[in-house]
Design a protein around this motif. Structure first.
Motif, PDB file in Angstrom:
ATOM      1  N   VAL A  50       0.670  -1.130   0.082  1.00 37.80           N
ATOM      2  CA  VAL A  50      -0.081   0.025   0.141  1.00 37.80           C
ATOM      3  C   VAL A  50       0.682   1.161  -0.108  1.00 37.80           C
ATOM      4  O   VAL A  50       0.533   2.318   0.572  1.00 37.80           O
ATOM      5  N   ARG A  51       2.125   1.084  -0.724  1.00 44.29           N
ATOM      6  CA  ARG A  51       2.984   2.401  -0.883  1.00 44.29           C
ATOM      7  C   ARG A  51       2.411   3.599  -1.301  1.00 44.29           C
ATOM      8  O   ARG A  51       2.462   4.723  -0.793  1.00 44.29           O
ATOM      9  N   PRO A  52       1.563   3.483  -2.501  1.00 45.10           N
ATOM     10  CA  PRO A  52       1.056   4.523  -3.133  1.00 45.10           C
ATOM     11  C   PRO A  52       0.185   5.346  -2.070  1.00 45.10           C
ATOM     12  O   PRO A  52       0.049   6.740  -2.160  1.00 45.10           O
ATOM     13  N   LEU A  53      -0.484   4.626  -1.185  1.00 42.68           N
ATOM     14  CA  LEU A  53      -1.586   5.146  -0.203  1.00 42.68           C
ATOM     15  C   LEU A  53      -0.852   6.142   0.652  1.00 42.68           C
ATOM     16  O   LEU A  53      -1.125   7.457   0.884  1.00 42.68           O
ATOM     17  N   PHE A  54       0.633   5.856   1.125  1.00 44.70           N
ATOM     18  CA  PHE A  54       1.230   6.649   2.005  1.00 44.70           C
ATOM     19  C   PHE A  54       2.370   7.780   1.393  1.00 44.70           C
ATOM     20  O   PHE A  54       2.833   8.548   1.920  1.00 44.70           O
ATOM     21  N   GLU A  55       2.480   7.101   0.183  1.00 43.56           N
ATOM     22  CA  GLU A  55       3.433   8.166  -0.505  1.00 43.56           C
ATOM     23  C   GLU A  55       2.826   9.682  -0.851  1.00 43.56           C
ATOM     24  O   GLU A  55       3.383  10.631  -0.893  1.00 43.56           O
ATOM     25  N   TRP A  56       1.410   9.692  -1.038  1.00 42.15           N
ATOM     26  CA  TRP A  56       0.593  10.575  -1.177  1.00 42.15           C
ATOM     27  C   TRP A  56       0.176  11.559   0.041  1.00 42.15           C
ATOM     28  O   TRP A  56      -0.269  12.423   0.013  1.00 42.15           O
ATOM     29  N   MET A  57       0.312  10.666   1.155  1.00 44.92           N
ATOM     30  CA  MET A  57      -0.361  11.163   2.349  1.00 44.92           C
ATOM     31  C   MET A  57       0.403  12.533   2.868  1.00 44.92           C
ATOM     32  O   MET A  57      -0.540  13.429   3.280  1.00 44.92           O
ATOM     33  N   PRO A  58       1.579  12.772   2.659  1.00 44.49           N
ATOM     34  CA  PRO A  58       2.098  14.107   3.160  1.00 44.49           C
ATOM     35  C   PRO A  58       1.418  15.310   2.151  1.00 44.49           C
ATOM     36  O   PRO A  58       1.247  16.278   2.720  1.00 44.49           O
ATOM     37  N   VAL A  59       1.295  14.960   0.957  1.00 39.60           N
ATOM     38  CA  VAL A  59       0.697  16.187   0.262  1.00 39.60           C
ATOM     39  C   VAL A  59      -0.845  16.161   0.674  1.00 39.60           C
ATOM     40  O   VAL A  59      -1.241  17.444   0.736  1.00 39.60           O
ATOM     41  N   LEU A  60      -1.713  15.161   0.751  1.00 37.00           N
ATOM     42  CA  LEU A  60      -2.961  15.044   1.124  1.00 37.00           C
ATOM     43  C   LEU A  60      -3.207  15.956   2.396  1.00 37.00           C
ATOM     44  O   LEU A  60      -4.048  16.629   2.614  1.00 37.00           O
ATOM     45  N   MET A  61      -2.193  15.718   3.442  1.00 37.36           N
ATOM     46  CA  MET A  61      -2.463  16.109   4.842  1.00 37.36           C
ATOM     47  C   MET A  61      -2.376  17.771   4.741  1.00 37.36           C
ATOM     48  O   MET A  61      -2.775  18.495   5.573  1.00 37.36           O
ATOM     49  N   ILE A  62      -1.520  18.192   3.796  1.00 41.22           N
ATOM     50  CA  ILE A  62      -1.383  19.728   3.690  1.00 41.22           C
ATOM     51  C   ILE A  62      -2.815  20.451   3.564  1.00 41.22           C
ATOM     52  O   ILE A  62      -3.046  21.551   3.947  1.00 41.22           O
ATOM     53  N   PHE A  63      -3.468  19.578   2.851  1.00 42.41           N
ATOM     54  CA  PHE A  63      -4.922  20.187   2.750  1.00 42.41           C
ATOM     55  C   PHE A  63      -5.957  19.691   3.535  1.00 42.41           C
ATOM     56  O   PHE A  63      -6.951  20.369   3.770  1.00 42.41           O
ATOM     57  N   LEU A  64      -5.997  18.643   3.787  1.00 45.41           N
ATOM     58  CA  LEU A  64      -6.875  17.957   4.889  1.00 45.41           C
ATOM     59  C   LEU A  64      -6.740  18.583   6.191  1.00 45.41           C
ATOM     60  O   LEU A  64      -7.830  19.135   6.794  1.00 45.41           O
ATOM     61  N   VAL A  65      -5.645  18.762   6.651  1.00 49.73           N
ATOM     62  CA  VAL A  65      -5.533  19.566   8.043  1.00 49.73           C
ATOM     63  C   VAL A  65      -5.729  20.696   8.171  1.00 49.73           C
ATOM     64  O   VAL A  65      -6.654  21.501   8.903  1.00 49.73           O
ATOM     65  N   PRO A  66      -5.462  21.613   7.427  1.00 49.52           N
ATOM     66  CA  PRO A  66      -5.927  22.998   7.224  1.00 49.52           C
ATOM     67  C   PRO A  66      -7.123  23.113   6.941  1.00 49.52           C
ATOM     68  O   PRO A  66      -7.876  24.184   7.601  1.00 49.52           O
ATOM     69  N   ALA A  67      -7.981  22.384   6.301  1.00 54.59           N
ATOM     70  CA  ALA A  67      -9.293  22.406   6.333  1.00 54.59           C
ATOM     71  C   ALA A  67     -10.000  22.173   7.625  1.00 54.59           C
ATOM     72  O   ALA A  67     -11.435  22.751   7.719  1.00 54.59           O
ATOM     73  N   LEU A  68      -9.558  21.222   8.523  1.00 56.06           N
ATOM     74  CA  LEU A  68      -9.989  21.236   9.639  1.00 56.06           C
ATOM     75  C   LEU A  68      -9.799  22.239  10.857  1.00 56.06           C
ATOM     76  O   LEU A  68     -10.380  22.725  11.517  1.00 56.06           O
ATOM     77  N   THR A  69      -8.614  22.878  10.562  1.00 58.12           N
ATOM     78  CA  THR A  69      -8.244  23.650  11.597  1.00 58.12           C
ATOM     79  C   THR A  69      -8.394  25.232  11.206  1.00 58.12           C
ATOM     80  O   THR A  69      -8.534  26.165  12.308  1.00 58.12           O
ATOM     81  N   MET A  70      -9.016  25.382  10.076  1.00 65.23           N
ATOM     82  CA  MET A  70      -9.089  26.854   9.650  1.00 65.23           C
ATOM     83  C   MET A  70     -10.085  27.499  10.290  1.00 65.23           C
ATOM     84  O   MET A  70     -10.365  28.758  10.721  1.00 65.23           O
ATOM     85  N   ARG A  71     -11.242  26.625  10.735  1.00 67.20           N
ATOM     86  CA  ARG A  71     -12.211  27.602  11.689  1.00 67.20           C
ATOM     87  C   ARG A  71     -12.242  27.523  13.033  1.00 67.20           C
ATOM     88  O   ARG A  71     -13.032  27.998  13.890  1.00 67.20           O
ATOM     89  N   MET A  72     -11.228  26.565  13.554  1.00 67.73           N
ATOM     90  CA  MET A  72     -11.118  26.311  14.968  1.00 67.73           C
ATOM     91  C   MET A  72     -10.982  27.692  15.934  1.00 67.73           C
ATOM     92  O   MET A  72     -11.883  27.836  17.013  1.00 67.73           O
ATOM     93  N   TRP A  73     -10.262  28.331  15.397  1.00 67.35           N
ATOM     94  CA  TRP A  73     -10.084  29.788  16.040  1.00 67.35           C
ATOM     95  C   TRP A  73     -10.600  31.038  15.284  1.00 67.35           C
ATOM     96  O   TRP A  73     -11.193  32.090  16.009  1.00 67.35           O
ATOM     97  N   SER A  74     -10.498  30.993  14.070  1.00 64.52           N
ATOM     98  CA  SER A  74     -11.061  32.173  13.305  1.00 64.52           C
ATOM     99  C   SER A  74     -12.325  32.192  13.494  1.00 64.52           C
ATOM    100  O   SER A  74     -12.856  33.417  13.443  1.00 64.52           O
ATOM    101  N   GLU A  75     -13.228  31.108  13.549  1.00 62.47           N
ATOM    102  CA  GLU A  75     -14.358  31.231  13.557  1.00 62.47           C
ATOM    103  C   GLU A  75     -15.045  31.760  15.074  1.00 62.47           C
ATOM    104  O   GLU A  75     -15.911  32.692  15.415  1.00 62.47           O
ATOM    105  N   GLU A  76     -14.300  31.477  16.065  1.00 60.69           N
ATOM    106  CA  GLU A  76     -14.388  31.975  17.471  1.00 60.69           C
ATOM    107  C   GLU A  76     -14.102  33.415  17.549  1.00 60.69           C
ATOM    108  O   GLU A  76     -14.979  34.234  18.153  1.00 60.69           O
ATOM    109  N   ARG A  77     -13.157  33.937  16.763  1.00 58.57           N
ATOM    110  CA  ARG A  77     -12.776  35.355  16.681  1.00 58.57           C
ATOM    111  C   ARG A  77     -13.907  36.155  15.757  1.00 58.57           C
ATOM    112  O   ARG A  77     -14.288  37.153  16.325  1.00 58.57           O
ATOM    113  N   ARG A  78     -14.366  35.295  14.800  1.00 57.79           N
ATOM    114  CA  ARG A  78     -15.168  36.238  13.853  1.00 57.79           C
ATOM    115  C   ARG A  78     -16.498  36.469  14.455  1.00 57.79           C
ATOM    116  O   ARG A  78     -17.211  37.424  14.369  1.00 57.79           O
ATOM    117  N   SER A  79     -16.941  35.441  15.246  1.00 56.70           N
ATOM    118  CA  SER A  79     -18.401  35.331  15.943  1.00 56.70           C
ATOM    119  C   SER A  79     -18.162  36.050  17.236  1.00 56.70           C
ATOM    120  O   SER A  79     -19.286  36.330  17.991  1.00 56.70           O
TER     121      SER A  79
END
Length: 614
Positions: A50-79
């Motif tokens: 399953v090498r292809p699964l993990f070879e692309w994981m660092p790139v996927l994480m660059i978009f996956l994780v910020p999509a989760l964290t972008m609202r954590m504090w920004s939404e608290e500050r906006r509201s």
């Protein structure tokens, strides 16, 4: 811990209260499956992993994780709810860790949804679960580092899009700085430092199935540093519109000290090479101590270059990733002295020309056949090992073995690649030492003593020889860095007192060119500790011949040099037994013919082997 749990549960509840969670997990799974089965063409690779699964994981994480964290504090500050959090009965650290735990829980769920992929692959072929476990561990630690980065940036702005873009940018910089595209632009030392900083290089090391605590601590240190920054950012929000005071400066100092200690921990723990666990089947990436001992003796950079083609025989293709991973272990065990490269000469004509002309590496035509067609595929499956100006190559015949199960089934596997590669390194190490610094393996001082008559007693050719000798000795003194000294003595001085001693102790006697010529002395010796050898007088009055005689004598005192065996063969055609003997001896020694027609043994010979004497 109760406050952290309450905050994490609150964030998870908010995430799953809408379709956002299901859209997020669905998109992640869709991209993962598309890459694994279509982009990486799993079914045509003929490899059960399953090498292809993990070879692309660092790139996927660059978009996956910020999509989760972008609202954590920004939404608290906006509201405006950030003010309620900061005045609640929870510390800044508890707030940060609560949101951090919520993000990590979501990432764990997303990764858990991909586990059917390795389970399915295990039914299709023999799957080594070590790299799979290592891949998921690496993904979690990488996600932890990216989550801390994303939370820290989210606390800086009330705009979720800005938070997303900045988080992707920072995470991308961490990934790219250790990539081959960037490190190839710098020298070896700088490139090695960039690999240590890059998140991708560390990730690839773990996904091979080798858990190195140094790699795990690196992700922990990155996550810890940005969590410290996040805590400081929340504290700064408390100070908004307040006049700067000593307490504020104390916060900056303490945060700086925490981050500095986390970074310094990487420098300290980098020296510990034993905290590693090989999870692979058969522990295929555990380099033996014998190999490490040879790598520790390297004085010059060792280059290991793998020539592998993208398209090869279906039975050879699964062996390429295993061999690549093993070669990477040599780079890790070499502590910066081993450089590993992988090239496909078929993609670059200049590399193909260099491989053929300089190293004698050429593609092999492998025949492949299916139910509908048969074809020939030119491909490379070679390993080049280069040390100094010496090199050797290992081709596919030397690296793999065949086992026939039936008339139509053949098992192809690697022989013992570590033994083959280390044996080659050993030969190159000794061979290069034989042409490199002669004094590197000599532990005690060496004294050259020349028992030479005065120049007016020497024949004219030997006067010239003496002058060339002085030049050669001066060069050796410069190379030795104080290990080599020279002493000339005239045996005829003081009434020939030394001459009598030389004759009684060593059997040296005066030389003469003829019956009516004056006798003279021209003997040379080298002494190191209790060992003393005579330097033979070269037959040709040339500096190169004289240098070879001196070097042959010095090699007797040095450890690790490839010994030379001179074979004096019987007259007539060579027998198969003699040919086999030469081949076996050449695996460990340098073998040269030694003809005794002139009554002398070649000066480079350490051991003379007289075969079948009459």
């Amino acid at each position: 811990m109760n406050n952290i749990k309450l905050i994490a549960v609150k964030e998870l509840a908010g995430f799953f209260s809408s379709l956002t969670a299901f859209l997020f997990f669905g998109a992640f799974l869709a991209v993962t499956l598309f890459i694994f089965f279509w982009v990486e063409t799993f079914f045509t690779r003929n490899i059960a992993d399953v090498r292809p699964l993990f070879e692309w994981m660092p790139v996927l994480m660059i978009f996956l994780v910020p999509a989760l964290t972008m609202r954590m504090w920004s939404e608290e500050r906006r509201s405006g709810t950030i003010e309620f959090l900061l005045t609640a009965a929870a510390t800044n650290l508890q707030l940060v860790l609560g949101k951090f735990a919520a993000c990590m829980a979501l990432i764990m769920i997303a990764l858990a949804l991909t586990t059917p992929i390795p389970v399915t692959v295990s039914f299709l072929g023999p799957l080594d679960w070590g790299p799979v476990i290592g891949g998921y561990i690496a993904a979690l630690f990488l996600a932890a580092a990216y989550t801390a980065i994303g939370l820290s940036i989210s606390a800086r702005t009330d705009n979720q899009i800005v938070s997303l873009l900045l988080s992707v940018l920072v995470c991308g910089v961490f990934l790219l700085c250790g990539s081959d595209a960037v490190t190839s632009l710098f020298s070896n030392n700088i490139a090695e430092l960039l690999r240590l900083i890059g998140t991708g290089a560390r990730f690839q090391s773990i996904t091979r199935g080798v858990i190195d605590f140094r790699d795990l601590y690196y992700y922990i240190s990155v996550a810890g540093a940005f969590i410290c920054l996040n805590v400081l950012e929340l504290e700064q929000l408390r100070w908004s519109n307040n006049v700067s005071n000593v307490r504020h400066k104390t916060w900056f100092v303490l945060t700086g000290l925490c981050i500095a200690n986390l970074i310094a921990g990487n420098l300290w723990i980098q020296q510990i090479a034993l905290a590693r666990v090989d999870l692979t089947e058969g522990q295929g990436y555990s380099i033996s101590q014998a190999t490490r001992n040879y790598l520790a003796r390297l004085n010059e950079p060792l280059i290991i270059r793998g020539y592998f083609s993208k398209k090869s025989h279906p039975l050879l293709q699964p062996l390429v990733p295993r061999l690549r991973d093993l070669l990477k272990e040599y780079a890790l065990a070499g502590n910066g002295k081993v450089r590993v490269e992988f090239v496909d000469p078929l993609e670059k004509p200049e590399l193909e020309k260099e491989a053929a002309e300089k190293y004698g590496i050429k593609p092999v035509a492998f025949q492949t056949a299916t139910k509908y067609q048969a074809s020939l595929t030119n491909s490379y499956f070679d390993v080049l090992i280069k040390y100094g100006d010496q090199f050797q190559k290992l081709n596919w015949k030397e690296l793999i073995e065949f086992k026939t199960r039936s008339e139509n089934h053949v098992d192809v596997d690697l022989k013992n690649p570590e033994y083959d590669i280390t044996s080659t390194i050993k030969k190159l190490l000794y061979s290069y030492q034989g042409t490199g610094n002669l004094f590197a393996g000599i532990e005690q001082p060496v004294v050259f003593t020349g028992y030479l008559s005065a120049e007016d007693h020497l024949p004219p050719p030997l006067v010239q020889m003496k002058r060339l000798l002085i030049q050669s000795l001066d060069n050796l003194k410069k190379q030795s860095e104080g290990k080599f000294s020279v002493d000339f003595q005239d045996p005829d001085a003081e009434g020939g007192k030394l001459a009598h001693k030389l004759e009684s102790d060593y059997g040296f006697r005066p030389m003469a060119l003829g019956l009516d010529s004056r006798p003279f002395w021209f003997y040379m010796t080298l002494k190191c500790g209790d060992q003393q050898v005579q330097v033979p007088l070269p037959q040709e009055i040339q500096k190169d011949s004289l240098d070879r005689s001196l070097q042959s004598g010095l090699k007797r005192f040095s450890k690790g040099f490839l010994k030379t065996i001179g074979i004096c063969p019987p007259r007539g055609p060579s027998s198969p037994q003699l040919t086999l003997l030469r081949q076996k001896l050449s695996d460990t020694y340098t073998v040269e013919p030694a003809f005794l027609d002139k009554g002398t043994v070649p000066p480079a010979v350490d051991l003379l082997l007289v075969v079948a004497p009459e």
